[in-house]
Design a protein around this motif. Structure first.
Motif, PDB file in Angstrom:
ATOM      1  N   GLY A 164       1.047  -1.836  -0.220  1.00 46.84           N
ATOM      2  CA  GLY A 164       0.149   0.594  -0.325  1.00 46.84           C
ATOM      3  C   GLY A 164       0.728   0.939  -0.376  1.00 46.84           C
ATOM      4  N   LEU A 165       2.180   1.137  -0.014  1.00 43.80           N
ATOM      5  CA  LEU A 165       3.361   2.461   0.431  1.00 43.80           C
ATOM      6  C   LEU A 165       3.532   2.762  -1.691  1.00 43.80           C
ATOM      7  N   ASP A 166       3.729   1.360  -2.057  1.00 43.50           N
ATOM      8  CA  ASP A 166       3.895   1.693  -4.195  1.00 43.50           C
ATOM      9  C   ASP A 166       4.224   2.906  -4.006  1.00 43.50           C
ATOM     10  N   THR A 167       5.157   3.491  -4.487  1.00 46.57           N
ATOM     11  CA  THR A 167       5.096   4.610  -5.625  1.00 46.57           C
ATOM     12  C   THR A 167       5.141   6.032  -4.486  1.00 46.57           C
ATOM     13  N   LEU A 168       5.076   6.182  -3.293  1.00 44.91           N
ATOM     14  CA  LEU A 168       4.826   6.871  -2.417  1.00 44.91           C
ATOM     15  C   LEU A 168       6.187   7.751  -1.947  1.00 44.91           C
ATOM     16  N   ASP A 169       6.039   9.067  -1.636  1.00 44.98           N
ATOM     17  CA  ASP A 169       7.442   9.688  -1.225  1.00 44.98           C
ATOM     18  C   ASP A 169       7.795   9.502   0.166  1.00 44.98           C
ATOM     19  N   TYR A 170       9.559   9.463   0.668  1.00 41.55           N
ATOM     20  CA  TYR A 170       9.206   9.144   2.055  1.00 41.55           C
ATOM     21  C   TYR A 170       9.910   9.947   2.544  1.00 41.55           C
ATOM     22  N   HIS A 171      10.594  10.041   3.475  1.00 44.70           N
ATOM     23  CA  HIS A 171      11.101  11.131   4.663  1.00 44.70           C
ATOM     24  C   HIS A 171      12.420   9.188   4.601  1.00 44.70           C
ATOM     25  N   SER A 176      19.692  11.357   6.593  1.00 43.19           N
ATOM     26  CA  SER A 176      19.266  12.776   6.684  1.00 43.19           C
ATOM     27  C   SER A 176      17.991  13.265   6.750  1.00 43.19           C
ATOM     28  N   LYS A 177      17.078  12.189   6.939  1.00 45.67           N
ATOM     29  CA  LYS A 177      15.592  12.761   6.187  1.00 45.67           C
ATOM     30  C   LYS A 177      15.338  13.160   4.720  1.00 45.67           C
ATOM     31  N   ILE A 178      15.858  12.666   3.811  1.00 43.89           N
ATOM     32  CA  ILE A 178      16.293  13.039   2.412  1.00 43.89           C
ATOM     33  C   ILE A 178      14.571  12.428   1.776  1.00 43.89           C
ATOM     34  N   ARG A 179      13.683  13.229   1.105  1.00 40.32           N
ATOM     35  CA  ARG A 179      12.737  12.890   0.048  1.00 40.32           C
ATOM     36  C   ARG A 179      13.422  11.698  -0.804  1.00 40.32           C
ATOM     37  N   CYS A 180      12.276  10.798  -0.753  1.00 35.45           N
ATOM     38  CA  CYS A 180      12.763   9.392  -1.956  1.00 35.45           C
ATOM     39  C   CYS A 180      11.447   8.746  -2.071  1.00 35.45           C
ATOM     40  N   THR A 181      11.664   8.258  -2.856  1.00 35.97           N
ATOM     41  CA  THR A 181      10.213   7.287  -3.769  1.00 35.97           C
ATOM     42  C   THR A 181      10.398   5.993  -3.329  1.00 35.97           C
ATOM     43  N   GLU A 182       9.041   5.361  -3.428  1.00 35.25           N
ATOM     44  CA  GLU A 182       9.653   4.269  -2.918  1.00 35.25           C
ATOM     45  C   GLU A 182       8.765   3.788  -4.117  1.00 35.25           C
ATOM     46  N   GLN A 183      10.192   2.322  -4.555  1.00 32.22           N
ATOM     47  CA  GLN A 183      10.467   2.021  -5.940  1.00 32.22           C
ATOM     48  C   GLN A 183       9.722   0.685  -6.056  1.00 32.22           C
ATOM     49  N   ASP A 185       7.153  -2.876  -5.389  1.00 33.72           N
ATOM     50  CA  ASP A 185       5.954  -2.999  -4.739  1.00 33.72           C
ATOM     51  C   ASP A 185       5.295  -3.259  -3.957  1.00 33.72           C
ATOM     52  N   ALA A 186       6.546  -3.601  -2.793  1.00 37.49           N
ATOM     53  CA  ALA A 186       6.464  -3.749  -0.980  1.00 37.49           C
ATOM     54  C   ALA A 186       7.342  -2.690  -0.883  1.00 37.49           C
ATOM     55  N   VAL A 187       7.179  -3.561   0.655  1.00 34.01           N
ATOM     56  CA  VAL A 187       8.263  -2.276   0.981  1.00 34.01           C
ATOM     57  C   VAL A 187       8.701  -4.309   1.892  1.00 34.01           C
ATOM     58  N   VAL A 188       9.754  -4.627   2.034  1.00 34.70           N
ATOM     59  CA  VAL A 188      10.515  -5.886   2.507  1.00 34.70           C
ATOM     60  C   VAL A 188      11.833  -5.563   3.331  1.00 34.70           C
ATOM     61  N   PHE A 189      12.177  -6.348   3.703  1.00 35.32           N
ATOM     62  CA  PHE A 189      13.242  -5.896   4.658  1.00 35.32           C
ATOM     63  C   PHE A 189      14.426  -7.255   4.691  1.00 35.32           C
ATOM     64  N   TYR A 197       6.632   7.762   5.451  1.00 31.83           N
ATOM     65  CA  TYR A 197       5.890   7.542   4.025  1.00 31.83           C
ATOM     66  C   TYR A 197       5.002   8.712   4.256  1.00 31.83           C
ATOM     67  N   LEU A 198       4.233   9.714   3.401  1.00 27.23           N
ATOM     68  CA  LEU A 198       3.797  10.559   3.671  1.00 27.23           C
ATOM     69  C   LEU A 198       2.614  10.093   2.474  1.00 27.23           C
ATOM     70  N   SER A 199       1.370  10.737   3.391  1.00 30.32           N
ATOM     71  CA  SER A 199       0.149  11.199   2.343  1.00 30.32           C
ATOM     72  C   SER A 199      -0.083   9.723   1.786  1.00 30.32           C
ATOM     73  N   ALA A 200      -0.314   8.051   2.337  1.00 29.39           N
ATOM     74  CA  ALA A 200      -0.885   7.469   2.732  1.00 29.39           C
ATOM     75  C   ALA A 200      -1.930   7.075   2.524  1.00 29.39           C
ATOM     76  N   PRO A 201      -2.388   5.909   1.770  1.00 27.51           N
ATOM     77  CA  PRO A 201      -3.860   5.938   1.413  1.00 27.51           C
ATOM     78  C   PRO A 201      -4.143   5.047   3.051  1.00 27.51           C
ATOM     79  N   PRO A 202      -5.884   5.451   2.661  1.00 26.65           N
ATOM     80  CA  PRO A 202      -6.497   4.508   4.355  1.00 26.65           C
ATOM     81  C   PRO A 202      -5.940   3.431   4.848  1.00 26.65           C
ATOM     82  N   LYS A 203      -5.619   3.018   4.065  1.00 24.44           N
ATOM     83  CA  LYS A 203      -5.378   1.058   4.667  1.00 24.44           C
ATOM     84  C   LYS A 203      -3.888   0.882   4.151  1.00 24.44           C
TER      85      LYS A 203
END
Length: 298
Positions: A164-171, A176-183, A185-189, A197-203
């Motif tokens: 649900g966070l794909d394509t979103l910008d994040y700090h 140093s809190k640079i602004r990046c974009t999630e590349q 389709d999911a966040v893995v670890f 993550y900024l302005s994320a969808p409600p779910k």
């Protein structure tokens, strides 16, 4: 140890500490723990309780003279004797309140009321609703940020993905809190992650492959999402965190960080986070029908 309050709706149970106004335990119908709580957690001031769901107010992070993530998570709250009408149909809930102290006024000179309702829905969902009101008598507004720093219990961090966070910008707090974009389709670890993550969808969906369990997080008036895992090196450096515990936890929580909230005297802000644990499997991007139905629920 400070007093705890437990609420239960049949078998699902929640434990809430008055210290920090913090949910430290949430068990489902089978008695399975949903939240992570470090075995080394301290329950005494000035340390916050490492795990559960921390209330971060009036800031997230470390800025100025305030404590890390604000003071709400390491203050003693009270049971709210005059809570507002609940926004949930559940009759299984507890209401807490935090007001300014003389100590707080030295570093954050504002009069406020922070109310927190912790509720269990009839089917065991965990619902947190926060209300913050400006009580200043001098006519001055105040500004703040807010986060539910939510520690989920997971089987193996390498087998978890957040969708649900794909394509979103994040700090990126590691850069140093640079602004990046999630590349992806999911966040893995595979290493330390510390992002907002900024302005994320409600779910937002957190899938635990090994446990075949998914956490569906819904949020309101909390546009951002905090994602954090300290990984091995930082875990070893934290005295209230086990060296190997990073493998079985993940923080994913609703927040309001990028655009702080400003309240004039008498104004009130309300934010809400609801978490539904649902059974799931993941194979070639296909989710269980039950999970899809849960995600589509209004």
């Amino acid at each position: 140890m400070y007093n705890t309050k437990s609420i239960s709706n049949s078998f699902p149970t929640i434990r809430v500490y008055l210290y920090g106004g913090q949910v430290t335990s949430w068990k489902n119908n089978s008695g399975e723990q949903q939240l992570f709580l470090s075995k080394k957690a301290s329950f005494k001031p000035p340390k916050a309780i490492r795990g559960g769901i921390q209330i971060c107010f009036p800031q997230l992070g470390n800025h100025g003279v305030l404590e890390q993530h604000g003071f709400a998570r390491n203050r003693l709250w009270s049971v709210d004797e005059s809570p507002p009408l609940p926004d949930t149909t559940s009759d299984c809930h507890i209401d807490l309140i935090l007001k300014q102290s003389e100590e707080d006024m030295k570093t954050w000179p504002h009069s406020y009321e922070l109310r927190l309702q912790v509720a269990l829905s009839p089917r065991g969902d965990l619902i947190l609703t926060s209300r913050i009101k400006n009580k200043n008598a001098d006519g001055k507004p105040f500004q703040f940020t807010f986060a539910y720093h939510t520690y989920f219990s997971v089987s193996d961090i390498s087998e978890v993905r957040v969708e649900g966070l794909d394509t979103l910008d994040y700090h990126d707090n590691l850069q140093s809190k640079i602004r990046c974009t999630e590349q992806g389709d999911a966040v893995v670890f595979e290493s330390e992650v510390d992002r907002i993550y900024l302005s994320a969808p409600p779910k937002i969906v957190t899938i635990d492959h090994e446990k075949k369990r998914t956490f569906v997080l819904r949020k309101k008036e909390l546009p951002d999402v905090v994602v954090w895992n300290p990984w091995d090196r930082k875990a070893k450096a934290m005295p209230d965190f086990g060296a190997e515990e990073y493998k079985c936890m993940l923080c994913v929580g609703a927040a309001r960080i990028e655009k702080p909230i400003t309240l004039r005297p008498g104004e009130e802000w309300q934010g809400r986070q609801e978490i539904s644990p649902v059974p799931s499997s993941y194979s070639s991007g296909l989710l269980d029908p039950e999970m899809i139905q849960q995600m589509q629920r209004i």
